[in-house]
Enzyme design. Structure first.
Site, mmCIF file in Angstrom:
data_model
loop_
_atom_site.group_PDB
_atom_site.id
_atom_site.type_symbol
_atom_site.label_atom_id
_atom_site.label_comp_id
_atom_site.label_asym_id
_atom_site.label_seq_id
_atom_site.Cartn_x
_atom_site.Cartn_y
_atom_site.Cartn_z
ATOM 1 N N GLU A 143 -32.566 4.820 26.042
ATOM 2 C CA GLU A 143 -33.908 5.248 25.615
ATOM 3 C C GLU A 143 -34.856 5.423 26.796
ATOM 4 O OE1 GLU A 143 -35.405 2.298 22.849
ATOM 5 O OE2 GLU A 143 -34.451 0.665 23.906
ATOM 6 N N HIS A 173 -38.746 -5.726 18.190
ATOM 7 C CA HIS A 173 -40.143 -5.402 17.863
ATOM 8 C C HIS A 173 -40.671 -6.175 16.651
ATOM 9 C CE1 HIS A 173 -40.928 -2.359 20.865
ATOM 10 N NE2 HIS A 173 -39.775 -1.772 20.591
ATOM 11 N N ASP A 183 -23.010 -16.741 17.899
ATOM 12 C CA ASP A 183 -22.644 -18.034 17.315
ATOM 13 C C ASP A 183 -23.344 -18.262 15.976
ATOM 14 O OD1 ASP A 183 -20.937 -18.492 19.399
ATOM 15 O OD2 ASP A 183 -22.090 -20.091 20.343
ATOM 16 N N ASP A 234 -38.975 5.400 22.615
ATOM 17 C CA ASP A 234 -39.064 5.036 24.034
ATOM 18 C C ASP A 234 -38.645 6.193 24.929
ATOM 19 O OD1 ASP A 234 -40.063 2.310 24.455
ATOM 20 O OD2 ASP A 234 -38.424 1.750 23.132
ATOM 21 N N ARG A 243 -30.512 -6.587 16.407
ATOM 22 C CA ARG A 243 -30.954 -6.077 17.702
ATOM 23 C C ARG A 243 -31.593 -7.231 18.456
ATOM 24 N NH1 ARG A 243 -34.845 -0.906 19.057
ATOM 25 N NH2 ARG A 243 -36.429 -2.054 17.882
HETATM 26 C C1 3PY Z 1 -36.845 3.816 19.893
HETATM 27 O O1 3PY Z 1 -36.947 4.873 19.243
HETATM 28 O O2 3PY Z 1 -37.367 3.618 20.992
HETATM 29 C C2 3PY Z 1 -36.075 2.708 19.331
HETATM 30 O O3 3PY Z 1 -35.973 1.680 19.926
HETATM 31 C C3 3PY Z 1 -35.388 2.874 18.021
HETATM 32 O O4 3PY Z 1 -36.144 3.111 17.054
HETATM 33 MG MG MG Z 2 -37.003 1.572 21.667
#
Ligand code: 3PY
Ligand code: MG
Length: 254
Positions: free
Chosen positions: A152, A48, A87, A178, A73
């Site tokens: 999620e 994000h 890498d 999410d 991430r």
């Molecule tokens: C979410 O809460 O959807 C995440 O990806 C982590 O914060």
């Molecule tokens: Mg999320």
């Protein structure tokens, strides 16, 4: 010389609570500053935040001497992207939106060299091996990689046992934002149905002997998740700290 020990992997394996901060500012200078703050870990967010492989690498460089462990991430669970990030020197990865055991298997093999996995062999010329100075990198790298998969969605929850049981997965991390959206509670991760799903999920992850992680900034909920066995908790973001501090400061003289 072997690959560096992954302190975060060892801590989670030993069941030690690890709290940390999300780096969303996509900036190596602020990352370096936060590397002095004493968090157990810092996560460079490629999903994000406006990061690419160059900005991710610059933050890894800025954090090289930090006592905090560093995770990345990736924006999506693609083996070619995972290969680039590994890498570039990341040893701990979080992969968003995992929804099946088959996807978990693919991701576990993306972080391992053959014959156990499918990671391409080229780190001898890359930052991960300190450009070849870590001469045993390829034979020792697999054992020091921490793989954390994010559940999620309702589909992910339905496949949670398969995902958590996958060999090579160290931690399953719940994304409340999410998850709540997919459950029909967009913007309301504290809805009772969402909280019940989260609490049940933490127990299921722990039953597989894997670490359970979650993003949660509310201290009461953080305590509750710790009581339930959660050991990897994201307690804030750099952007949140900056905007909260800025709002408080400007309000003093208004
Ligand atoms: C979410 O809460 O959807 C995440 O990806 C982590 O914060
Ligand atoms: Mg999320």
């Amino acid at each position: 010389m072997p690959a560096p020990e992954n302190k975060l992997k060892a801590a989670l394996k030993a069941g030690r609570l690890q709290t940390g901060l999300w780096l969303s500012l996509a900036n190596s200078y602020s990352a370096e500053l936060l590397g002095e703050a004493g968090f157990d870990w810092l996560l460079i967010d490629g999903e994000h935040a406006p990061n690419d492989i160059q900005t991710i690498m610059a933050q890894l460089q800025a954090l090289r001497f930090s006592e905090s462990s560093v995770l990345v991430r990736v924006p999506v669970g693609e083996p070619w992207l995972i290969k680039q990030v590994l890498d570039a020197g990341a040893q701990s990865l979080l992969v968003p939106m995992v929804e099946s055991g088959a996807q978990a298997e693919l991701l576990a093999s993306a972080v391992r060299y053959p014959p156990r996995g499918l990671r391409g062999v080229g780190a001898g010329a890359a930052r991960a091996s300190r450009f070849g100075y870590i001469d045993d990198y390829t034979t020792t790298a697999d054992g020091e990689i921490l793989l954390m998969l994010q559940v999620e969605s309702r589909a992910g929850m339905a496949a949670l046992d398969d995902i958590a049981a996958t060999d090579g997965v160290d931690c399953v991390f719940i994304g409340p934002s999410d998850l709540s959206a997919d459950m029909g509670y967009l913007g309301d991760p504290f809805a009772p149905a969402v909280q019940a799903a989260i609490e049940e999920a933490i127990g299921r992850i722990r039953a597989h002997g894997k670490a359970a992680g979650i993003f949660m900034t509310d201290p009461d909920h953080v305590r509750r998740y710790i009581d339930l066995g959660g050991t990897f908790i994201a307690i804030g973001t750099d952007a949140g700290l900056l905007s909260q501090g800025a709002r408080q400061l400007q309000a003093i003289y208004k």
